[in-house]
Scaffold this motif. Structure first.
Motif, PDB file in Angstrom:
ATOM      1  N   UNK A 194       4.005   1.236 -13.980  1.00 28.50           N
ATOM      2  CA  UNK A 194       4.719   0.419 -14.968  1.00 28.50           C
ATOM      3  C   UNK A 194       3.898  -0.796 -15.361  1.00 28.50           C
ATOM      4  N   UNK A 195       3.276  -1.437 -14.352  1.00 26.75           N
ATOM      5  CA  UNK A 195       2.457  -2.618 -14.629  1.00 26.75           C
ATOM      6  C   UNK A 195       1.290  -2.243 -15.538  1.00 26.75           C
ATOM      7  N   UNK A 196       0.697  -1.075 -15.298  1.00 20.81           N
ATOM      8  CA  UNK A 196      -0.393  -0.630 -16.172  1.00 20.81           C
ATOM      9  C   UNK A 196       0.112  -0.387 -17.595  1.00 20.81           C
ATOM     10  N   UNK A 197       1.309   0.211 -17.715  1.00 24.23           N
ATOM     11  CA  UNK A 197       1.878   0.444 -19.054  1.00 24.23           C
ATOM     12  C   UNK A 197       2.119  -0.899 -19.757  1.00 24.23           C
ATOM     13  N   UNK A 198       2.662  -1.874 -18.997  1.00 27.05           N
ATOM     14  CA  UNK A 198       2.926  -3.194 -19.579  1.00 27.05           C
ATOM     15  C   UNK A 198       1.611  -3.861 -19.984  1.00 27.05           C
ATOM     16  N   UNK A 199       0.565  -3.641 -19.172  1.00 27.09           N
ATOM     17  CA  UNK A 199      -0.743  -4.234 -19.482  1.00 27.09           C
ATOM     18  C   UNK A 199      -1.256  -3.708 -20.825  1.00 27.09           C
ATOM     19  N   UNK A 200      -1.093  -2.393 -21.051  1.00 30.54           N
ATOM     20  CA  UNK A 200      -1.516  -1.818 -22.335  1.00 30.54           C
ATOM     21  C   UNK A 200      -0.723  -2.427 -23.478  1.00 30.54           C
ATOM     22  N   UNK A 201       0.581  -2.594 -23.257  1.00 23.95           N
ATOM     23  CA  UNK A 201       1.436  -3.146 -24.311  1.00 23.95           C
ATOM     24  C   UNK A 201       1.009  -4.567 -24.653  1.00 23.95           C
ATOM     25  N   UNK A 202       0.783  -5.385 -23.615  1.00 18.67           N
ATOM     26  CA  UNK A 202       0.394  -6.784 -23.856  1.00 18.67           C
ATOM     27  C   UNK A 202      -0.994  -6.858 -24.500  1.00 18.67           C
ATOM     28  N   UNK A 203      -1.924  -6.027 -24.029  1.00 18.04           N
ATOM     29  CA  UNK A 203      -3.299  -6.099 -24.536  1.00 18.04           C
ATOM     30  C   UNK A 203      -3.400  -5.809 -26.029  1.00 18.04           C
ATOM     31  N   UNK A 221       0.850  -1.193   0.000  1.00 17.68           N
ATOM     32  CA  UNK A 221       0.000   0.000   0.000  1.00 17.68           C
ATOM     33  C   UNK A 221       0.891   1.252   0.000  1.00 17.68           C
ATOM     34  N   UNK A 222       2.190   1.058   0.238  1.00 18.58           N
ATOM     35  CA  UNK A 222       3.110   2.189   0.353  1.00 18.58           C
ATOM     36  C   UNK A 222       3.264   2.941  -0.980  1.00 18.58           C
ATOM     37  N   UNK A 223       3.446   4.273  -0.866  1.00 20.72           N
ATOM     38  CA  UNK A 223       3.572   5.106  -2.078  1.00 20.72           C
ATOM     39  C   UNK A 223       4.806   4.749  -2.909  1.00 20.72           C
ATOM     40  N   UNK A 224       5.807   4.122  -2.283  1.00 23.77           N
ATOM     41  CA  UNK A 224       7.013   3.798  -3.057  1.00 23.77           C
ATOM     42  C   UNK A 224       6.746   2.725  -4.115  1.00 23.77           C
ATOM     43  N   UNK A 225       5.552   2.122  -4.101  1.00 22.48           N
ATOM     44  CA  UNK A 225       5.186   1.158  -5.152  1.00 22.48           C
ATOM     45  C   UNK A 225       4.267   1.771  -6.210  1.00 22.48           C
ATOM     46  N   UNK A 226       4.024   3.097  -6.106  1.00 19.11           N
ATOM     47  CA  UNK A 226       3.156   3.762  -7.099  1.00 19.11           C
ATOM     48  C   UNK A 226       3.708   3.598  -8.507  1.00 19.11           C
ATOM     49  N   UNK A 227       5.020   3.779  -8.608  1.00 19.23           N
ATOM     50  CA  UNK A 227       5.644   3.714  -9.934  1.00 19.23           C
ATOM     51  C   UNK A 227       5.556   2.290 -10.503  1.00 19.23           C
ATOM     52  N   UNK A 228       5.714   1.286  -9.640  1.00 22.64           N
ATOM     53  CA  UNK A 228       5.602  -0.111 -10.094  1.00 22.64           C
ATOM     54  C   UNK A 228       4.196  -0.361 -10.646  1.00 22.64           C
ATOM     55  N   UNK A 229       3.191   0.209  -9.956  1.00 22.00           N
ATOM     56  CA  UNK A 229       1.812   0.040 -10.437  1.00 22.00           C
ATOM     57  C   UNK A 229       1.649   0.706 -11.804  1.00 22.00           C
TER      58      UNK A 229
END
Ligand code: F6R
Ligand code: MG
Length: 363
Positions: A320-329, A310-318
């Motif tokens: 990135x994961x969303x960007x990767x999701x768009x790429x894969x989709x 839940x920590x803000x230091x994982x915001x960027x990972x989220x």
């Protein structure tokens, strides 16, 4: 004091579809485990969820693979399935593949990671739980935590970790296991664990034989004899001292990587680290999620949890994961988004091939 930490999970019904767990099911699980604690079977427990998976985190002194503990977990899932059926939740009881309990919950559908150890003066543990993915999903992070100095600086500069760790790897197809010693054997280790679907890392040990990490490697597909859904695995990791620091254990998830699962258990997708409240696989039934709950053990009492991702230091990972999701989709029904033919949970290939049989001509 010897403690057993058992994490046993099952998808007993989704709300809505396969996206979340219903609070009434969690409440029922809490009631059942409260009774088990009252009776003295459990020292402590914590009930949580990751997406549509119900997670029972339990401490006791009965050791691993204990029939009483497994039966109580099974009965809890059965009781929660009744609640799910009453609410007509989606796929009520879907991971309960047996009609009745028979000695050990492994092989009956639910996933389990367990470890028994002598509780240290201070015993920090992190429990990872994932949804919409399969049991090999921990291979890369476990490798990074326990064998990669670019992730875990302790392997280089901490005297009590410098000798490395042993990895127990399972061959889930042939029911065999092998232990690799790192850092000496990392090239051999990677030949196998780079194929996580077949060779999941079951456990990691210190060179003196102390358990460091334990994961669920049950493959629903092999249990049922056909694909019945992704395994949505769990993993327990001990931290600090002779083990990686909490921050070293969490660090691999700052770089989302691709795992098998997602929509219809038939796609590659990025694993997104989230707090429990955000473990709501939604877009295209995903992307796959991972949560990390931290506890201090105190004579088996589960002091916590800390909801690490839940920590803000994982915001960027989220992000990135969303960007990767768009790429894969963008690949739609094409590989490498869609899994290879023999790994998809859903396929129409036999029917379609059969229908078109006569139209196939030799080249
Ligand atoms: C993936 C998952 C979902 C379902 C999908 C179709 O592990 O659980 O993506 O596969 O929602 O579900 P059914 O076939 O039950 O309608
Ligand atoms: Mg699930």
């Amino acid at each position: 004091m010897k403690i057993t930490l058992s994490v046993i999970k099952a998808d007993i019904g989704g709300y809505v579809g396969h996206s979340d767990s219903h609070p009434e099911c969690l409440c029922e699980a809490d009631n059942k485990l409260a009774k088990a604690k009252e009776s003295g079977l459990l020292i402590d427990y914590h009930v949580t969820k990751c997406g549509d998976d119900l997670q029972l985190i339990m401490t006791h002194q009965k050791g691993e693979n204990n029939t009483d503990i497994h039966e109580m977990a099974w009965d809890t899932f059965v009781a929660c399935t009744s609640v799910a059926k009453k609410l007509k939740l989606y796929g009520a009881g879907q991971d309960l593949l047996a009609d009745a309990f028979s000695g050990n919950i492994k092989g009956m559908g639910p996933g389990a990671a367990e470890m028994e150890f002598e509780e240290r003066t201070s015993e920090p543990v992190v429990i990872f739980m994932a949804d919409k993915t399969s049991s090999g999903a921990w291979n890369m992070p476990l490798y990074k935590m326990f064998a990669d100095p670019f992730n875990t600086i302790g392997l280089v500069i901490a005297e009590n970790m410098h000798q490395g760790f042993n990895f127990e790897v399972h061959d889930v197809k042939e029911s065999k296991k092998i232990v690799f010693s790192t850092p000496e054997e990392i090239y051999d280790l990677l030949v196998f664990i780079g194929a996580p679907n077949r060779y999941p890392v079951k456990a990691v040990y210190t060179k003196t034989g102390e358990i460091a990490a334990s994961s669920s490697t049950q493959k629903l597909a092999f249990i049922a004899g056909r694909y019945v859904g992704k395994d949505d695995p769990v993993c327990i990791v001990r931290c600090q001292g002779a083990f990686p620091a909490v921050g070293e254990v969490l660090e691999p998830f700052a770089q989302p990587y691709l795992v098998e699962g997602w929509m219809r258990g038939s796609h590659w997708g990025p694993i997104m680290p989230v707090g429990v409240a955000d473990s709501l696989p939604t877009r295209f039934d995903g992307p796959p999620r991972v949560i990390a709950q931290g506890f201090q053990l105190a004579q088996g009492r589960l002091v916590g949890p800390r909801d690490f991702f839940a920590d803000v230091s994982y915001d960027k990972a989220r992000q990135k994961a969303n960007d990767m999701a768009y790429m894969m989709r963008k690949h739609g029904p094409f590989e490498p988004h869609r899994l290879p033919l023999d790994e998809m949970e859903y396929t129409t290939m036999p029917q379609v091939s059969h229908k078109l049989q006569a139209r196939f001509k030799p080249l």
